[in-house]
Design an enzyme around this catalytic site. Sequence first.
Site, PDB file in Angstrom:
ATOM      1  N   GLY A 207       0.832  -1.204   0.000  1.00 13.03           N
ATOM      2  CA  GLY A 207       0.000   0.000   0.000  1.00 13.03           C
ATOM      3  C   GLY A 207       0.864   1.250   0.000  1.00 13.03           C
ATOM      4  N   GLY A 236      -2.155  -1.709  -7.512  1.00  7.92           N
ATOM      5  CA  GLY A 236      -1.390  -2.962  -7.681  1.00  7.92           C
ATOM      6  C   GLY A 236      -1.292  -3.340  -9.148  1.00  7.92           C
ATOM      7  CG  ASP A 237      -4.736  -4.096 -11.197  1.00 13.50           C
ATOM      8  OD1 ASP A 237      -4.349  -5.165 -10.699  1.00 13.50           O
ATOM      9  OD2 ASP A 237      -5.906  -3.672 -11.103  1.00 13.50           O
TER      10      ASP A 237
END
Length: 389
Positions: A207, A236-237
Amino acid sequence: MIVTVTLNPALDLTYTVDALVPQATNRVRTVAERPGGKGLNVASVLHALGEPVLATGLLGGPTGAHIEALVRFPAAFVPIAGDSRRTVTIVDATDATGLWEPGPTVTGAEWAAFLDHFAVLLPEADAVVLSGSLPQGLPPDAYAVLVRAARAQGVPTILDTSGEPLRHGVGAAPDIVKPNEHELAALGQHPTDAIAAGVRAVVVSLGHRGLHAHTADGTWRMPPPAVVTGNPTGAGDACVAALARGLRNGVGQDDRTPSALNNGAGQDDRTRAALNNDRAGEDNDRDGADNHHVGERSRHVGEHSRHVGEDYRHVGEDNRRDGPREHNPAEDRPGNRRGGTTWPAVLADAAALAAAAVVAPVAGEIDLTQYQTFRRTMQGVQADVQPHR
Ligand SMILES: Nc1ncnc2c1ncn2[C@@H]1O[C@H](COP(=O)(O)OP(=O)(O)OP(=O)(O)O)[C@@H](O)[C@H]1O
Ligand SMILES: [Mg+2]
Protein backbone atom coordinates in the site's frame (compact mmCIF):
# COMPACT_ATOMS: atom_id res chain seq x y z
CA MET A 1 4.23 -7.20 -27.07
CA ILE A 2 3.02 -7.88 -23.55
CA VAL A 3 0.02 -10.24 -23.31
CA THR A 4 -2.30 -9.80 -20.32
CA VAL A 5 -4.65 -12.63 -19.32
CA THR A 6 -7.98 -11.92 -17.59
CA LEU A 7 -9.94 -15.14 -17.10
CA ASN A 8 -12.72 -13.54 -15.02
CA PRO A 9 -13.36 -10.05 -16.44
CA ALA A 10 -16.28 -7.93 -15.26
CA LEU A 11 -18.38 -5.01 -16.27
CA ASP A 12 -17.64 -2.61 -13.41
CA LEU A 13 -20.70 -0.46 -12.64
CA THR A 14 -20.49 2.43 -10.21
CA TYR A 15 -23.76 3.86 -8.87
CA THR A 16 -23.61 7.18 -7.05
CA VAL A 17 -26.35 7.84 -4.45
CA ASP A 18 -26.74 10.67 -1.94
CA ALA A 19 -26.80 8.35 1.08
CA LEU A 20 -27.24 4.58 0.80
CA VAL A 21 -30.20 3.40 2.91
CA PRO A 22 -30.53 -0.41 3.29
CA GLN A 23 -34.05 -1.89 2.91
CA ALA A 24 -35.24 1.22 1.07
CA THR A 25 -35.47 2.36 -2.52
CA ASN A 26 -32.36 4.36 -3.36
CA ARG A 27 -32.35 6.78 -6.26
CA VAL A 28 -29.17 6.49 -8.31
CA ARG A 29 -27.72 9.88 -9.34
CA THR A 30 -25.09 8.70 -11.83
CA VAL A 31 -24.13 5.40 -13.44
CA ALA A 32 -20.57 4.84 -14.66
CA GLU A 33 -19.38 1.69 -16.39
CA ARG A 34 -15.97 0.43 -17.41
CA PRO A 35 -14.30 -2.84 -18.37
CA GLY A 36 -13.05 -4.43 -15.15
CA GLY A 37 -10.68 -7.20 -14.19
CA LYS A 38 -7.04 -6.93 -13.20
CA GLY A 39 -5.52 -8.00 -16.51
CA LEU A 40 -7.63 -5.39 -18.30
CA ASN A 41 -6.39 -2.72 -15.90
CA VAL A 42 -2.78 -3.76 -16.57
CA ALA A 43 -3.38 -3.66 -20.35
CA SER A 44 -5.03 -0.25 -20.05
CA VAL A 45 -2.02 1.18 -18.17
CA LEU A 46 0.51 -0.32 -20.61
CA HIS A 47 -1.47 1.01 -23.56
CA ALA A 48 -1.54 4.50 -22.00
CA LEU A 49 2.27 4.30 -21.76
CA GLY A 50 2.48 3.49 -25.49
CA GLU A 51 3.59 -0.11 -24.87
CA PRO A 52 2.43 -2.72 -27.40
CA VAL A 53 -0.07 -4.86 -25.48
CA LEU A 54 -2.73 -7.47 -26.16
CA ALA A 55 -5.44 -8.34 -23.65
CA THR A 56 -6.86 -11.83 -23.72
CA GLY A 57 -9.12 -13.95 -21.52
CA LEU A 58 -12.67 -15.29 -21.47
CA LEU A 59 -15.79 -13.28 -22.27
CA GLY A 60 -19.38 -14.36 -22.84
CA GLY A 61 -23.00 -13.31 -23.24
CA PRO A 62 -24.40 -9.79 -23.55
CA THR A 63 -22.27 -8.54 -20.66
CA GLY A 64 -19.15 -9.96 -22.30
CA ALA A 65 -20.05 -8.25 -25.59
CA HIS A 66 -20.56 -5.00 -23.71
CA ILE A 67 -17.18 -5.31 -21.97
CA GLU A 68 -15.49 -5.97 -25.32
CA ALA A 69 -17.14 -2.89 -26.83
CA LEU A 70 -15.77 -0.72 -24.00
CA VAL A 71 -12.16 -1.94 -24.31
CA ARG A 72 -9.93 0.72 -25.89
CA PHE A 73 -6.78 -1.35 -26.54
CA PRO A 74 -5.98 -4.42 -28.67
CA ALA A 75 -7.80 -7.46 -27.31
CA ALA A 76 -8.58 -11.03 -28.41
CA PHE A 77 -10.91 -12.88 -26.05
CA VAL A 78 -12.07 -16.46 -26.28
CA PRO A 79 -15.89 -16.65 -26.30
CA ILE A 80 -17.73 -18.63 -23.61
CA ALA A 81 -21.42 -19.55 -23.37
CA GLY A 82 -22.02 -18.04 -19.90
CA ASP A 83 -22.67 -14.34 -19.34
CA SER A 84 -19.64 -12.45 -17.95
CA ARG A 85 -20.15 -10.99 -14.49
CA ARG A 86 -20.93 -7.46 -13.35
CA THR A 87 -19.53 -5.84 -10.25
CA VAL A 88 -21.61 -3.05 -8.78
CA THR A 89 -20.11 -0.45 -6.46
CA ILE A 90 -22.52 1.92 -4.73
CA VAL A 91 -20.81 5.11 -3.67
CA ASP A 92 -22.35 7.68 -1.35
CA ALA A 93 -20.90 10.67 0.48
CA THR A 94 -19.32 8.54 3.20
CA ASP A 95 -18.57 5.07 1.89
CA ALA A 96 -18.64 2.47 -0.89
CA THR A 97 -20.58 -0.83 -0.95
CA GLY A 98 -19.73 -3.62 -3.38
CA LEU A 99 -22.02 -6.23 -4.94
CA TRP A 100 -20.06 -8.86 -6.88
CA GLU A 101 -21.97 -11.22 -9.17
CA PRO A 102 -20.77 -14.84 -9.16
CA GLY A 103 -20.00 -14.87 -12.88
CA PRO A 104 -20.22 -17.71 -15.39
CA THR A 105 -19.06 -21.29 -14.98
CA VAL A 106 -16.44 -22.09 -17.60
CA THR A 107 -16.61 -25.55 -19.23
CA GLY A 108 -13.65 -27.84 -19.81
CA ALA A 109 -14.05 -27.32 -23.55
CA GLU A 110 -13.90 -23.53 -23.16
CA TRP A 111 -10.75 -23.82 -21.07
CA ALA A 112 -9.23 -26.10 -23.71
CA ALA A 113 -10.12 -23.52 -26.38
CA PHE A 114 -8.39 -20.86 -24.29
CA LEU A 115 -5.24 -23.01 -24.02
CA ASP A 116 -5.20 -23.36 -27.82
CA HIS A 117 -5.64 -19.61 -28.19
CA PHE A 118 -2.87 -18.91 -25.65
CA ALA A 119 -0.52 -21.20 -27.60
CA VAL A 120 -1.24 -19.16 -30.75
CA LEU A 121 -0.42 -15.88 -28.94
CA LEU A 122 2.78 -17.04 -27.20
CA PRO A 123 5.14 -16.76 -30.20
CA GLU A 124 4.22 -13.03 -30.39
CA ALA A 125 4.56 -12.42 -26.64
CA ASP A 126 7.62 -10.89 -24.93
CA ALA A 127 6.03 -11.31 -21.49
CA VAL A 128 2.72 -12.59 -20.11
CA VAL A 129 0.74 -11.08 -17.22
CA LEU A 130 -1.63 -13.45 -15.37
CA SER A 131 -3.94 -11.45 -13.12
CA GLY A 132 -7.02 -11.79 -10.98
CA SER A 133 -9.40 -14.46 -9.77
CA LEU A 134 -10.39 -17.61 -11.64
CA PRO A 135 -13.99 -18.11 -12.76
CA GLN A 136 -15.97 -21.08 -11.54
CA GLY A 137 -15.23 -24.28 -13.43
CA LEU A 138 -11.51 -23.68 -13.96
CA PRO A 139 -9.02 -25.90 -12.10
CA PRO A 140 -7.13 -24.11 -9.29
CA ASP A 141 -3.87 -24.83 -11.15
CA ALA A 142 -5.07 -22.95 -14.26
CA TYR A 143 -2.36 -20.29 -13.87
CA ALA A 144 0.28 -22.95 -13.23
CA VAL A 145 -0.65 -24.54 -16.57
CA LEU A 146 -0.30 -21.14 -18.34
CA VAL A 147 3.03 -20.39 -16.62
CA ARG A 148 4.44 -23.72 -17.83
CA ALA A 149 3.09 -23.26 -21.34
CA ALA A 150 4.72 -19.79 -21.53
CA ARG A 151 8.04 -21.04 -20.15
CA ALA A 152 8.09 -23.85 -22.71
CA GLN A 153 8.14 -21.09 -25.35
CA GLY A 154 10.74 -19.03 -23.43
CA VAL A 155 8.18 -16.36 -22.50
CA PRO A 156 8.51 -14.87 -18.97
CA THR A 157 5.42 -14.55 -16.76
CA ILE A 158 4.18 -12.40 -13.89
CA LEU A 159 1.41 -13.69 -11.61
CA ASP A 160 -0.94 -11.51 -9.52
CA THR A 161 -3.68 -13.53 -7.88
CA SER A 162 -4.65 -14.88 -4.45
CA GLY A 163 -5.63 -18.01 -2.52
CA GLU A 164 -5.38 -21.43 -4.14
CA PRO A 165 -4.66 -20.13 -7.67
CA LEU A 166 -1.68 -18.24 -6.18
CA ARG A 167 -0.46 -21.29 -4.27
CA HIS A 168 -0.62 -23.52 -7.37
CA GLY A 169 0.78 -20.76 -9.59
CA VAL A 170 3.82 -20.18 -7.36
CA GLY A 171 4.50 -23.93 -7.59
CA ALA A 172 5.06 -23.51 -11.34
CA ALA A 173 7.73 -20.81 -10.68
CA PRO A 174 6.55 -17.79 -12.66
CA ASP A 175 9.30 -15.18 -13.12
CA ILE A 176 7.61 -12.61 -10.85
CA VAL A 177 4.83 -12.97 -8.28
CA LYS A 178 3.11 -9.78 -7.02
CA PRO A 179 1.07 -10.41 -3.86
CA ASN A 180 -0.03 -7.67 -1.49
CA GLU A 181 0.57 -8.21 2.23
CA HIS A 182 -2.72 -10.05 2.81
CA GLU A 183 -2.26 -12.33 -0.20
CA LEU A 184 1.27 -13.16 0.97
CA ALA A 185 0.08 -13.87 4.54
CA ALA A 186 -2.67 -16.18 3.23
CA LEU A 187 -0.08 -18.01 1.11
CA GLY A 188 1.70 -18.89 4.37
CA GLN A 189 5.07 -19.17 2.63
CA HIS A 190 8.18 -17.03 3.03
CA PRO A 191 9.18 -15.30 -0.23
CA THR A 192 12.65 -16.85 -0.01
CA ASP A 193 11.05 -20.32 -0.37
CA ALA A 194 9.55 -19.20 -3.69
CA ILE A 195 12.94 -17.77 -4.76
CA ALA A 196 14.62 -21.07 -3.90
CA ALA A 197 11.99 -22.84 -6.01
CA GLY A 198 12.85 -20.73 -9.07
CA VAL A 199 10.71 -17.56 -8.86
CA ARG A 200 12.95 -14.62 -9.84
CA ALA A 201 11.22 -12.08 -7.63
CA VAL A 202 8.40 -11.94 -5.13
CA VAL A 203 7.36 -8.29 -5.18
CA VAL A 204 5.19 -7.58 -2.15
CA SER A 205 3.15 -4.40 -2.41
CA LEU A 206 2.57 -2.66 0.90
CA GLY A 207 0.00 0.00 0.00
CA HIS A 208 1.24 3.52 0.81
CA ARG A 209 4.41 1.99 2.35
CA GLY A 210 5.73 1.00 -1.09
CA LEU A 211 7.27 -2.27 -2.28
CA HIS A 212 9.56 -5.03 -1.05
CA ALA A 213 11.10 -7.14 -3.80
CA HIS A 214 12.59 -10.44 -2.67
CA THR A 215 15.15 -11.55 -5.28
CA ALA A 216 18.21 -13.80 -5.43
CA ASP A 217 20.30 -10.70 -4.48
CA GLY A 218 18.33 -10.08 -1.30
CA THR A 219 15.33 -7.90 -0.53
CA TRP A 220 15.04 -4.53 -2.24
CA ARG A 221 12.92 -1.98 -0.36
CA MET A 222 11.38 0.79 -2.42
CA PRO A 223 9.35 3.60 -0.85
CA PRO A 224 6.71 5.47 -2.88
CA PRO A 225 7.71 8.84 -4.40
CA ALA A 226 5.13 10.41 -2.05
CA VAL A 227 2.16 9.20 -0.06
CA VAL A 228 -0.76 10.44 -2.11
CA THR A 229 -4.53 10.42 -1.62
CA GLY A 230 -6.95 9.16 -4.22
CA ASN A 231 -8.29 5.80 -5.38
CA PRO A 232 -5.90 2.97 -4.41
CA THR A 233 -7.96 0.32 -6.28
CA GLY A 234 -5.87 -0.70 -9.27
CA ALA A 235 -2.58 0.65 -7.84
CA GLY A 236 -1.39 -2.96 -7.68
CA ASP A 237 -2.31 -3.40 -11.34
CA ALA A 238 -0.23 -0.34 -12.32
CA CYS A 239 2.62 -1.82 -10.29
CA VAL A 240 2.25 -5.09 -12.25
CA ALA A 241 2.28 -3.13 -15.54
CA ALA A 242 5.68 -1.63 -14.63
CA LEU A 243 7.02 -5.02 -13.53
CA ALA A 244 5.83 -6.60 -16.80
CA ARG A 245 7.64 -3.92 -18.77
CA GLY A 246 10.76 -4.57 -16.68
CA LEU A 247 10.44 -8.29 -17.34
CA ARG A 248 10.14 -7.64 -21.06
CA ASN A 249 13.27 -5.46 -20.83
CA GLY A 250 15.20 -8.31 -19.22
CA VAL A 251 15.19 -7.56 -15.50
CA GLY A 252 16.53 -10.40 -13.38
CA GLN A 253 17.49 -12.47 -16.40
CA ASP A 254 20.37 -14.04 -14.48
CA ASP A 255 18.58 -14.21 -11.16
CA ARG A 256 17.20 -17.70 -10.82
CA THR A 257 19.00 -19.41 -7.95
CA PRO A 258 21.47 -22.19 -8.80
CA SER A 259 19.40 -24.70 -6.83
CA ALA A 260 16.32 -23.75 -8.81
CA LEU A 261 18.24 -24.16 -12.03
CA ASN A 262 19.36 -27.59 -10.85
CA ASN A 263 15.75 -28.40 -10.18
CA GLY A 264 15.03 -27.46 -13.76
CA ALA A 265 12.91 -24.37 -13.14
CA GLY A 266 15.27 -22.15 -15.17
CA GLN A 267 14.04 -20.71 -18.42
CA ASP A 268 16.99 -22.18 -20.33
CA ASP A 269 16.32 -25.74 -19.35
CA ARG A 270 14.80 -27.08 -22.53
CA THR A 271 14.25 -30.59 -21.16
CA ARG A 272 12.18 -29.32 -18.30
CA ALA A 273 10.36 -26.95 -20.67
CA ALA A 274 9.50 -29.85 -22.96
CA LEU A 275 8.26 -31.87 -19.98
CA ASN A 276 6.09 -28.97 -18.89
CA ASN A 277 4.80 -28.60 -22.38
CA ASP A 278 3.72 -32.22 -22.35
CA ARG A 279 1.96 -31.72 -19.04
CA ALA A 280 0.09 -28.68 -20.35
CA GLY A 281 -0.84 -30.80 -23.33
CA GLU A 282 -2.19 -33.54 -21.07
CA ASP A 283 -4.38 -31.03 -19.23
CA ASN A 284 -5.55 -29.74 -22.54
CA ASP A 285 -6.46 -33.21 -23.79
CA ARG A 286 -8.28 -34.04 -20.58
CA ASP A 287 -10.42 -30.91 -20.79
CA GLY A 288 -10.88 -31.17 -24.52
CA ALA A 289 -12.32 -34.65 -24.23
CA ASP A 290 -15.63 -33.29 -22.88
CA ASN A 291 -16.67 -31.36 -25.94
CA HIS A 292 -16.58 -31.69 -29.71
CA HIS A 293 -16.94 -27.99 -30.47
CA VAL A 294 -13.44 -27.14 -29.33
CA GLY A 295 -11.96 -27.24 -32.83
CA GLU A 296 -14.70 -24.97 -34.08
CA ARG A 297 -14.09 -22.50 -31.28
CA SER A 298 -10.37 -22.60 -31.90
CA ARG A 299 -10.81 -21.73 -35.55
CA HIS A 300 -13.02 -18.85 -34.55
CA VAL A 301 -10.38 -17.71 -32.10
CA GLY A 302 -7.70 -17.99 -34.78
CA GLU A 303 -9.67 -15.62 -36.99
CA HIS A 304 -10.07 -13.27 -34.09
CA SER A 305 -6.34 -13.36 -33.44
CA ARG A 306 -5.57 -12.33 -36.99
CA HIS A 307 -7.79 -9.27 -36.57
CA VAL A 308 -6.00 -8.46 -33.39
CA GLY A 309 -2.66 -8.83 -35.13
CA GLU A 310 -3.82 -6.06 -37.45
CA ASP A 311 -4.81 -3.89 -34.50
CA TYR A 312 -1.45 -4.56 -32.96
CA ARG A 313 0.36 -3.37 -36.07
CA HIS A 314 -1.69 -0.18 -35.90
CA VAL A 315 -0.55 0.36 -32.36
CA GLY A 316 3.05 -0.24 -33.39
CA GLU A 317 2.68 2.36 -36.14
CA ASP A 318 1.28 4.85 -33.66
CA ASN A 319 4.27 4.25 -31.44
CA ARG A 320 6.66 4.81 -34.30
CA ARG A 321 4.89 8.03 -35.18
CA ASP A 322 5.19 9.20 -31.63
CA GLY A 323 8.92 8.50 -31.70
CA PRO A 324 10.87 6.24 -29.41
CA ARG A 325 9.77 5.63 -25.84
CA GLU A 326 10.97 8.32 -23.48
CA HIS A 327 14.46 7.67 -22.17
CA ASN A 328 14.47 6.62 -18.53
CA PRO A 329 17.69 7.76 -16.82
CA ALA A 330 17.01 5.31 -14.00
CA GLU A 331 17.80 2.56 -16.48
CA ASP A 332 21.35 3.93 -16.96
CA ARG A 333 22.46 3.09 -13.46
CA PRO A 334 25.58 0.96 -13.11
CA GLY A 335 24.92 -2.75 -12.90
CA ASN A 336 22.52 -2.99 -15.83
CA ARG A 337 22.91 -6.32 -17.53
CA ARG A 338 22.67 -7.37 -21.18
CA GLY A 339 21.22 -4.02 -22.15
CA GLY A 340 18.33 -4.86 -19.86
CA THR A 341 17.43 -3.14 -16.66
CA THR A 342 18.02 -3.54 -12.94
CA TRP A 343 15.63 -4.31 -10.10
CA PRO A 344 16.08 -0.85 -8.50
CA ALA A 345 15.20 0.84 -11.81
CA VAL A 346 12.15 -1.35 -12.36
CA LEU A 347 10.95 -0.99 -8.76
CA ALA A 348 11.38 2.80 -8.89
CA ASP A 349 9.29 2.84 -12.05
CA ALA A 350 6.68 0.58 -10.41
CA ALA A 351 6.45 2.88 -7.36
CA ALA A 352 6.08 5.96 -9.60
CA LEU A 353 3.46 4.36 -11.83
CA ALA A 354 1.47 2.93 -8.91
CA ALA A 355 1.38 6.34 -7.17
CA ALA A 356 0.22 7.89 -10.48
CA ALA A 357 -2.57 5.28 -10.53
CA VAL A 358 -3.70 6.28 -7.01
CA VAL A 359 -3.91 9.91 -8.14
CA ALA A 360 -6.09 9.00 -11.15
CA PRO A 361 -9.72 8.57 -9.98
CA VAL A 362 -10.53 5.45 -12.06
CA ALA A 363 -8.86 2.03 -11.69
CA GLY A 364 -6.87 1.14 -14.84
CA GLU A 365 -5.99 4.78 -15.47
CA ILE A 366 -2.87 6.74 -14.58
CA ASP A 367 -2.14 10.45 -14.29
CA LEU A 368 0.63 10.72 -16.92
CA THR A 369 1.80 14.17 -15.77
CA GLN A 370 2.11 13.00 -12.19
CA TYR A 371 3.89 9.86 -13.42
CA GLN A 372 6.66 11.97 -15.02
CA THR A 373 6.97 14.04 -11.84
CA PHE A 374 7.11 10.89 -9.67
CA ARG A 375 9.75 9.36 -11.93
CA ARG A 376 11.95 12.40 -11.42
CA THR A 377 11.40 12.11 -7.67
CA MET A 378 12.36 8.43 -7.75
CA GLN A 379 15.75 9.30 -9.32
CA GLY A 380 16.71 10.73 -5.93
CA VAL A 381 15.52 7.65 -4.03
CA GLN A 382 18.15 5.09 -3.16
CA ALA A 383 16.85 1.53 -3.13
CA ASP A 384 17.90 -0.35 -0.06
CA VAL A 385 18.89 -4.02 -0.33
CA GLN A 386 19.06 -6.41 2.61
CA PRO A 387 20.70 -9.83 2.34
CA HIS A 388 18.50 -12.88 2.94
CA ARG A 389 18.21 -14.08 6.52
N1 LIG B 1 -1.41 6.15 -0.95
C1 LIG B 1 -0.40 5.78 -1.75
N2 LIG B 1 0.58 6.64 -2.09
C2 LIG B 1 1.59 6.29 -2.90
N3 LIG B 1 1.73 5.07 -3.44
C3 LIG B 1 0.79 4.16 -3.13
C4 LIG B 1 -0.32 4.45 -2.28
N4 LIG B 1 -1.11 3.33 -2.17
C5 LIG B 1 -0.50 2.39 -2.94
N5 LIG B 1 0.63 2.87 -3.51
C6 LIG B 1 1.55 2.16 -4.40
O1 LIG B 1 0.81 1.17 -5.07
C7 LIG B 1 1.40 -0.11 -4.86
C8 LIG B 1 0.31 -1.16 -4.89
O2 LIG B 1 -0.61 -0.90 -3.85
P1 LIG B 1 -1.33 -2.05 -3.01
O3 LIG B 1 -0.31 -2.72 -2.15
O4 LIG B 1 -2.50 -1.42 -2.35
O5 LIG B 1 -1.75 -3.04 -4.17
P2 LIG B 1 -2.96 -4.07 -4.25
O6 LIG B 1 -3.50 -4.39 -2.89
O7 LIG B 1 -2.47 -5.21 -5.07
O8 LIG B 1 -4.02 -3.22 -5.10
P3 LIG B 1 -5.08 -3.67 -6.22
O9 LIG B 1 -5.10 -5.17 -6.26
O10 LIG B 1 -6.37 -3.05 -5.80
O11 LIG B 1 -4.61 -3.08 -7.51
C9 LIG B 1 2.14 0.03 -3.55
O12 LIG B 1 3.18 -0.93 -3.47
C10 LIG B 1 2.65 1.44 -3.61
O13 LIG B 1 3.85 1.50 -4.36
MG1 LIG C 1 -3.69 -6.55 -6.14
